[in-house]
Design a protein around this motif. Structure first.
Motif, mmCIF file in Angstrom:
data_model
loop_
_atom_site.group_PDB
_atom_site.id
_atom_site.type_symbol
_atom_site.label_atom_id
_atom_site.label_comp_id
_atom_site.label_asym_id
_atom_site.label_seq_id
_atom_site.Cartn_x
_atom_site.Cartn_y
_atom_site.Cartn_z
ATOM 1 N N HIS A 60 0.904 -1.227 -0.031
ATOM 2 C CA HIS A 60 -0.204 0.111 -0.043
ATOM 3 C C HIS A 60 0.996 1.364 -0.085
ATOM 4 C CE1 HIS A 60 -2.814 3.111 1.216
ATOM 5 N NE2 HIS A 60 -1.851 3.593 2.059
ATOM 6 N N THR A 61 0.751 2.235 -0.756
ATOM 7 C CA THR A 61 1.284 3.272 -0.813
ATOM 8 C C THR A 61 0.282 4.501 -0.333
ATOM 9 O OG1 THR A 61 0.716 3.196 -3.452
ATOM 10 C CG2 THR A 61 2.878 3.052 -2.810
ATOM 11 N N ASN A 62 1.191 5.373 0.521
ATOM 12 C CA ASN A 62 0.111 6.496 1.238
ATOM 13 C C ASN A 62 -0.086 7.729 0.269
ATOM 14 O OD1 ASN A 62 0.083 5.163 3.596
ATOM 15 N ND2 ASN A 62 2.197 6.039 4.289
ATOM 16 N N GLY A 63 -1.041 8.186 0.405
ATOM 17 C CA GLY A 63 -1.242 9.743 -0.343
ATOM 18 C C GLY A 63 -0.562 10.706 -0.022
ATOM 19 N N TYR A 64 -0.090 11.736 -0.737
ATOM 20 C CA TYR A 64 0.908 12.568 -0.150
ATOM 21 C C TYR A 64 0.231 13.573 0.740
ATOM 22 C CZ TYR A 64 -1.743 15.711 -3.494
ATOM 23 O OH TYR A 64 -2.723 16.376 -4.155
ATOM 24 N N ASP A 65 -1.153 13.618 1.079
ATOM 25 C CA ASP A 65 -1.778 14.553 1.732
ATOM 26 C C ASP A 65 -2.017 14.114 3.121
ATOM 27 O OD1 ASP A 65 -3.385 12.876 0.785
ATOM 28 O OD2 ASP A 65 -5.168 14.029 0.095
ATOM 29 N N GLU A 66 -1.483 12.808 3.410
ATOM 30 C CA GLU A 66 -2.007 12.191 4.818
ATOM 31 C C GLU A 66 -1.350 12.734 5.897
ATOM 32 O OE1 GLU A 66 -2.487 7.849 4.716
ATOM 33 O OE2 GLU A 66 -2.254 7.728 2.543
ATOM 34 N N ALA A 67 -0.646 13.321 5.935
ATOM 35 C CA ALA A 67 -0.146 14.285 7.150
ATOM 36 C C ALA A 67 -1.180 15.375 7.404
ATOM 37 C CB ALA A 67 1.166 14.851 7.014
ATOM 38 N N LEU A 68 -2.191 15.532 6.573
ATOM 39 C CA LEU A 68 -3.219 16.598 6.743
ATOM 40 C C LEU A 68 -4.516 16.159 7.055
ATOM 41 C CD1 LEU A 68 -1.850 18.919 3.677
ATOM 42 C CD2 LEU A 68 -1.625 19.493 6.155
ATOM 43 N N SER A 69 -4.714 14.892 6.316
ATOM 44 C CA SER A 69 -6.343 14.377 6.423
ATOM 45 C C SER A 69 -6.034 12.845 5.809
ATOM 46 C CB SER A 69 -7.209 15.334 5.722
ATOM 47 O OG SER A 69 -7.003 15.167 4.240
ATOM 48 N N LEU A 70 -7.456 12.263 5.714
ATOM 49 C CA LEU A 70 -7.719 11.175 4.976
ATOM 50 C C LEU A 70 -7.171 11.543 3.633
ATOM 51 C CD1 LEU A 70 -10.883 9.733 6.655
ATOM 52 C CD2 LEU A 70 -8.588 8.557 6.637
ATOM 53 N N PRO A 71 -6.713 10.251 2.770
ATOM 54 C CA PRO A 71 -6.392 10.875 1.287
ATOM 55 C C PRO A 71 -7.471 11.336 0.460
ATOM 56 C CG PRO A 71 -6.393 8.558 1.844
ATOM 57 C CD PRO A 71 -6.346 9.216 3.267
ATOM 58 N N THR A 72 -7.433 12.243 -0.285
ATOM 59 C CA THR A 72 -8.247 12.474 -1.259
ATOM 60 C C THR A 72 -8.290 11.792 -2.516
ATOM 61 O OG1 THR A 72 -6.769 13.916 -2.399
ATOM 62 C CG2 THR A 72 -8.266 15.186 -0.810
ATOM 63 N N GLU A 73 -9.346 11.594 -3.363
ATOM 64 C CA GLU A 73 -9.249 10.719 -4.447
ATOM 65 C C GLU A 73 -8.145 10.889 -5.373
ATOM 66 O OE1 GLU A 73 -12.396 10.273 -7.766
ATOM 67 O OE2 GLU A 73 -13.169 9.187 -5.580
ATOM 68 N N GLU A 74 -7.816 12.263 -5.616
ATOM 69 C CA GLU A 74 -6.450 12.496 -6.389
ATOM 70 C C GLU A 74 -5.275 11.895 -5.685
ATOM 71 O OE1 GLU A 74 -4.328 16.381 -8.133
ATOM 72 O OE2 GLU A 74 -4.477 16.146 -5.990
ATOM 73 N N ALA A 75 -5.148 12.047 -4.259
ATOM 74 C CA ALA A 75 -3.726 11.640 -3.585
ATOM 75 C C ALA A 75 -3.965 10.173 -3.894
ATOM 76 C CB ALA A 75 -3.939 12.108 -2.301
ATOM 77 N N ALA A 76 -5.098 9.300 -3.620
ATOM 78 C CA ALA A 76 -4.811 7.818 -3.740
ATOM 79 C C ALA A 76 -4.516 7.348 -5.025
ATOM 80 C CB ALA A 76 -6.331 7.316 -3.159
ATOM 81 N N ARG A 77 -5.382 8.045 -6.005
ATOM 82 C CA ARG A 77 -4.696 7.833 -7.401
ATOM 83 C C ARG A 77 -3.375 7.972 -7.855
ATOM 84 N NH1 ARG A 77 -7.724 11.214 -9.816
ATOM 85 N NH2 ARG A 77 -6.198 12.536 -10.541
ATOM 86 N N ILE A 78 -2.533 9.188 -7.244
ATOM 87 C CA ILE A 78 -1.090 9.170 -7.415
ATOM 88 C C ILE A 78 -0.351 8.154 -6.767
ATOM 89 C CG2 ILE A 78 0.775 10.818 -6.874
ATOM 90 C CD1 ILE A 78 -1.112 13.084 -7.552
ATOM 91 N N ALA A 79 -0.877 7.806 -5.556
ATOM 92 C CA ALA A 79 -0.038 6.772 -4.853
ATOM 93 C C ALA A 79 -0.157 5.490 -5.508
ATOM 94 C CB ALA A 79 -0.839 6.596 -3.461
ATOM 95 N N LEU A 80 -1.266 4.738 -6.053
ATOM 96 C CA LEU A 80 -1.457 3.958 -6.799
ATOM 97 C C LEU A 80 -0.547 3.828 -8.032
ATOM 98 C CD1 LEU A 80 -2.628 0.984 -7.361
ATOM 99 C CD2 LEU A 80 -4.733 2.189 -8.592
ATOM 100 N N ARG A 81 -0.743 5.173 -8.709
ATOM 101 C CA ARG A 81 0.270 5.305 -9.962
ATOM 102 C C ARG A 81 1.445 4.990 -9.558
ATOM 103 N NH1 ARG A 81 -3.784 4.361 -11.946
ATOM 104 N NH2 ARG A 81 -5.300 5.487 -13.267
ATOM 105 N N THR A 82 2.052 5.449 -8.499
ATOM 106 C CA THR A 82 3.511 5.341 -8.169
ATOM 107 C C THR A 82 3.970 3.846 -8.086
ATOM 108 O OG1 THR A 82 3.485 7.255 -6.551
ATOM 109 C CG2 THR A 82 5.193 5.727 -6.163
#
Length: 520
Positions: free
Chosen positions: A331-353
């Motif tokens: 599982h790759t974390n979303g870039y925004d997870e230090a701020l909140s639950l991941p947004t849909e965009e952050a989840a997509r970028i994490a998967l694309r990584t």
């Protein structure tokens, strides 16, 4: 001028240069797929099958989480990982007074079989591998999942997935325990026993170093404490008379991936070798029962609220560490997870990584690509030696349960966390954007917010459920569960029957609270 000293986060000194002499005392390694599995658990690793790409998701109501699951599956996710809210994790229904302010916040609220039906609406459980991050109430969530699979007409022998079910690390590092250690261990061995007969492809435990690392441990401590906990579970199962060559194949692990690329790779390789030897000593003869199979999640505690887009680079390094170290799922974390639950965009970028590393980097092209490196082999040996020393201390105390009861593991983690923070404050350790290369720009990253009205929604659903169910049957099943918990009979069949008749998670947890008490 004295030579500058550089250390890993575990305090292992890194030499300026490694050469052939660095490999003295390190015997040639067997090929991948052979004991002790240092180089990997499969001969062909990712050439045969890529790691399972998961995205950890769950928030708000089951309806909202279900939408995110369908989105992730459409984007190429291979397996689902379910996050549950705190009331669900510690055995309270959403309408309980102690649940106020927490319903749906850090995961999805699951109170009953109806919530589980909604969570997986439109998803055939036989076709997807599901990992559930749940511990104290793991037996209830597994029962809900099994009850739903039976409703779908699934073949239980084909169901694949994992429940975390690792209570020892809760006492040591995380805190979402309910019952004292001994009855908690009994529940876990009941799960082992029931699954070995009825749910043979299910990973009955994910022995977790992730939260130990998040609490502040070093890489060495992460594997030492995790493998010691694993040893305690194996011994408890052996004392119950279970076959190590059967339940041993369904044990899995869950590790963290941090930023020190080479120490993380060395950690994963060392952990495989150590577990293989440990299981052999405990009596395993089937090679599959000696294999350390593990899921990895990138390091949540490494993510920064400052300049959050920098976290994409951090997650990429951590992804490479996990893949080069031979993980089975990620599982790759979303870039925004230090701020909140991941947004849909952050989840997509994490998967694309993950997908870029898998299909574009070349890292998956050969098995254990860093094997034979003077540096990596030397570091693997050092990590393993330091971890064995810690395990020796724990064994001398009587094992993990005793070491936790004495506060040893908690104290070691706290000391490491303090040392790490002091290094950051003294700028001995650089965190980009935090203590160096700061920016004065205002953060504009959008956060993901959960509405407090969710508790009301869940409470209304519970009120309807309780009005419509068979009260006498629920009371009868909860009394039967109480009787089974006080005996040596396996509780799993009764818990499954109870959830099928719409007993709630909180009612089942409370029934066992009355039998076992709560751990303080």
């Amino acid at each position: 001028m004295p030579e500058k000293k550089i250390f890993t986060d575990s305090g292992i000194e890194i030499r300026e240069l490694y050469d052939a002499n660095s490999l003295q005392g390190i015997p040639p390694l067997p090929p991948p797929g052979e004991f002790p599995f240092t180089r990997g658990v499969q001969p062909d690793m990712y050439r045969g099958k890529l790691w399972t790409m998961r995205q950890y998701a769950g928030f708000s109501t089951a309806e909202e989480s279900n939408k995110r699951y369908h989105y992730l599956l459409s984007q190429g996710v291979m397996g689902l990982s379910v996050a549950f809210d705190l009331p669900t994790q510690i055995g309270y229904d959403s309408d309980h007074p102690l649940a106020e302010g927490e319903v749906g916040k850090v995961g999805v609220a699951i109170d009953s079989l109806e919530d589980m039906q909604t969570l997986f609406k439109g998803i055939k459980l036989e076709d997807v591998s599901t990992s559930m991050t749940i511990n104290a109430t793991g037996f209830i969530l597994l029962s809900l999942y099994v009850a739903l699979a039976k409703q779908q007409g699934a073949d239980l022998k084909k169901l694949t997935g994992t429940i975390q079910n690792d209570i020892l690390k809760e006492y040591a590092a995380r805190g979402t325990y309910i019952y004292p250690p001994k009855p908690s261990m009994r529940i876990i061995t009941d799960i082992f026993e029931w699954c070995s007969q009825d749910l043979p492809k299910w990973n009955t435990i994910s022995i977790s170093g992730y939260h130990i690392r998040e609490a502040g441990s070093t890489a060495v401590q992460e594997i030492a404490f995790t493998l010691s906990n694993g040893k305690a579970y194996v011994k408890a199962a052996l004392e119950k008379g279970l076959d190590i060559n059967v339940f041993g194949k369904r044990l899995s692990f869950f590790f963290n991936a941090h930023n020190d690329l080479f120490e993380e790779v060395a950690k994963f390789r060392a952990a495989r070798s150590m577990w293989g030897r440990m299981m052999k000593e405990l009596g395993a003869t089937d090679p599959k029962a000696m294999m350390l199979r593990f899921h990895t999640q990138t390091g949540g505690s490494t993510l920064t609220a400052q300049q959050p887009l920098n976290n994409i680079a951090r997650v990429t390094v951590q992804t490479l560490a996990a893949v080069l170290g031979g993980t089975q799922s990620l599982h790759t974390n979303g870039y925004d997870e230090a701020l909140s639950l991941p947004t849909e965009e952050a989840a997509r970028i994490a998967l694309r990584t993950q997908q870029i590393v898998a299909f574009e980097s070349g890292a998956a092209g050969t098995v254990d690509p860093l094997a034979g490196s003077y540096f990596v082999e030397s570091l693997t040996k050092q990590v393993e030696e330091e971890a064995w020393k810690l395990i020796g201390k724990i064994d001398a105390m009587g094992g993990s349960v005793s070491a936790i009861e004495q506060g040893f593991i908690q104290d070691e983690i706290a000391r490491s966390a303090y040392d790490y923070q002091r290094q950051i404050e003294r700028t001995e350790k650089i965190i980009v954007g935090v203590n160096k290369f700061q920016s004065t720009e205002t953060n504009t990253t959008p956060g993901f917010k959960i509405d407090d009205s969710i508790r009301q929604v869940q409470s209304e659903k519970l009120a309807i459920l309780r009005r419509q169910r068979d009260h006498a049957k629920c009371d009868q099943l909860l009394q039967l569960l109480s009787d089974k918990a006080g005996s040596e009979e396996n509780i799993m069949p009764t818990v499954i029957e109870a959830v099928e008749h719409k007993c709630t998670l909180g009612e089942i947890a409370d029934t066992l609270r009355e039998v076992y008490g709560e751990y303080k």
